[in-house]
Design a protein around this motif. Structure first.
Motif, PDB file in Angstrom:
ATOM      1  N   ASP A 104      -5.870  -9.565   2.715  1.00 11.11           N
ATOM      2  CA  ASP A 104      -5.752  -8.282   3.391  1.00 11.11           C
ATOM      3  C   ASP A 104      -4.537  -7.543   2.864  1.00 11.11           C
ATOM      4  OD1 ASP A 104      -7.997  -8.713   5.019  1.00 11.11           O
ATOM      5  OD2 ASP A 104      -6.798  -9.862   6.444  1.00 11.11           O
ATOM      6  N   THR A 106      -2.200  -4.230   3.242  1.00 12.83           N
ATOM      7  CA  THR A 106      -1.827  -3.211   4.223  1.00 12.83           C
ATOM      8  C   THR A 106      -0.905  -2.190   3.575  1.00 12.83           C
ATOM      9  OG1 THR A 106      -2.025  -4.809   6.030  1.00 12.83           O
ATOM     10  CG2 THR A 106      -0.783  -2.801   6.487  1.00 12.83           C
ATOM     11  N   VAL A 110      -2.802   0.760   7.306  1.00 13.01           N
ATOM     12  CA  VAL A 110      -4.227   0.515   7.123  1.00 13.01           C
ATOM     13  C   VAL A 110      -4.390  -0.817   6.386  1.00 13.01           C
ATOM     14  CG1 VAL A 110      -6.369   1.336   6.067  1.00 13.01           C
ATOM     15  CG2 VAL A 110      -4.737   2.979   7.043  1.00 13.01           C
ATOM     16  N   THR A 111      -5.217  -1.694   6.928  1.00 19.29           N
ATOM     17  CA  THR A 111      -5.450  -3.005   6.325  1.00 19.29           C
ATOM     18  C   THR A 111      -6.896  -3.097   5.855  1.00 19.29           C
ATOM     19  OG1 THR A 111      -3.808  -4.003   7.789  1.00 19.29           O
ATOM     20  CG2 THR A 111      -5.370  -5.498   6.724  1.00 19.29           C
ATOM     21  N   LYS A 112      -7.060  -3.432   4.577  1.00 14.23           N
ATOM     22  CA  LYS A 112      -8.394  -3.571   3.980  1.00 14.23           C
ATOM     23  C   LYS A 112      -8.408  -4.828   3.118  1.00 14.23           C
ATOM     24  CE  LYS A 112     -10.159   0.544   5.091  1.00 14.23           C
ATOM     25  NZ  LYS A 112     -11.377   0.726   5.828  1.00 14.23           N
ATOM     26  N   ASP A 145      -9.068   4.669   0.610  1.00 13.35           N
ATOM     27  CA  ASP A 145      -9.338   3.672   1.646  1.00 13.35           C
ATOM     28  C   ASP A 145      -8.093   3.363   2.476  1.00 13.35           C
ATOM     29  OD1 ASP A 145     -11.952   3.521   0.773  1.00 13.35           O
ATOM     30  OD2 ASP A 145     -11.638   1.684  -0.394  1.00 13.35           O
ATOM     31  N   TRP A 146      -6.919   3.656   1.962  1.00 13.40           N
ATOM     32  CA  TRP A 146      -5.653   3.435   2.661  1.00 13.40           C
ATOM     33  C   TRP A 146      -5.011   4.764   3.074  1.00 13.40           C
ATOM     34  CZ3 TRP A 146      -7.619   0.054  -0.797  1.00 13.40           C
ATOM     35  CH2 TRP A 146      -7.615  -1.297  -0.437  1.00 13.40           C
TER      36      TRP A 146
END
Length: 190
Positions: A104, A106, A110-112, A145-146
């Motif tokens: 993950d 971050t 935001v964590t993806k 995405d972040w």
């Protein structure tokens, strides 16, 4: 031949003076801009069995360096990293294999999930009585995405900064040694 799976179980830390956390973005979609972070740390726990190993890493986003003071200041601003409110980028592994590191990532709260491809460089004793290992890891993310969404449209329909960012790690690990081994610790940073 030693592989990542043959590392001695225990704690390994990153030697920042012999490691690099870098990235590449496209500028105007035709050229590459390369950057790196000057301040980072990580701890790798090699476990038995190997599949239970883990990685935790922290990057200080304010240490970004793209060889342009103006660009670095812009990257630190709220348009990108918002370093004042989000000073760190972190990575926590969820799965470690001989050729991949999943976990993950971050950034800005935001964590993806991401997957790094691993290339193990080897393991060797150092002149100070320690043991070192090296690996390279690469991945590609979409910065949107972040919530790293800032951009400018340019004539011809392209954008100033690519959405896809390549992240590359060139890491030298040091196996933790007992404090009594100590005399060469300062020299190990040379």
């Amino acid at each position: 031949m030693t592989t990542l799976q043959n590392l001695t179980p225990g704690t390994w830390t990153v030697d920042p003076s012999h490691s690099e956390v870098g990235f590449v973005a496209r500028h105007l979609m035709v050229t590459k801009v390369r950057g790196s972070f000057q301040e980072f740390s990580a701890e790798v726990e090699i476990a038995e069995p190997f599949e239970s190993s883990s990685v935790r890493a922290t990057v200080q986003l304010g240490s970004v360096d793209t060889r342009s003071a103006d660009r670095d200041a812009h990257l630190r601003s709220a348009d990108f990293f918002d370093v004042e409110n989000n000073p760190e980028m972190t990575f926590v592994s969820t799965k470690v294999t001989a050729d991949a590191l999943e976990g993950d990532l971050t950034i800005k709260g935001v964590t993806k999930p991401v997957v790094f491809d691993l290339d193990f460089g080897g393991v060797t004793p150092d002149p100070w009585g320690g043991t070192r290992a090296a690996f390279e890891a690469t991945t590609e993310i979409n910065r949107r995405d972040w919530n790293l969404t800032w951009n400018v449209a340019v004539d011809g329909g392209s954008m100033l900064v690519s959405e896809k960012i390549k992240i590359s790690l060139d890491i030298q690990l040091v196996q933790a040694v007992p404090a009594t081994a100590g005399a060469g610790e300062d020299a190990a940073q040379a």
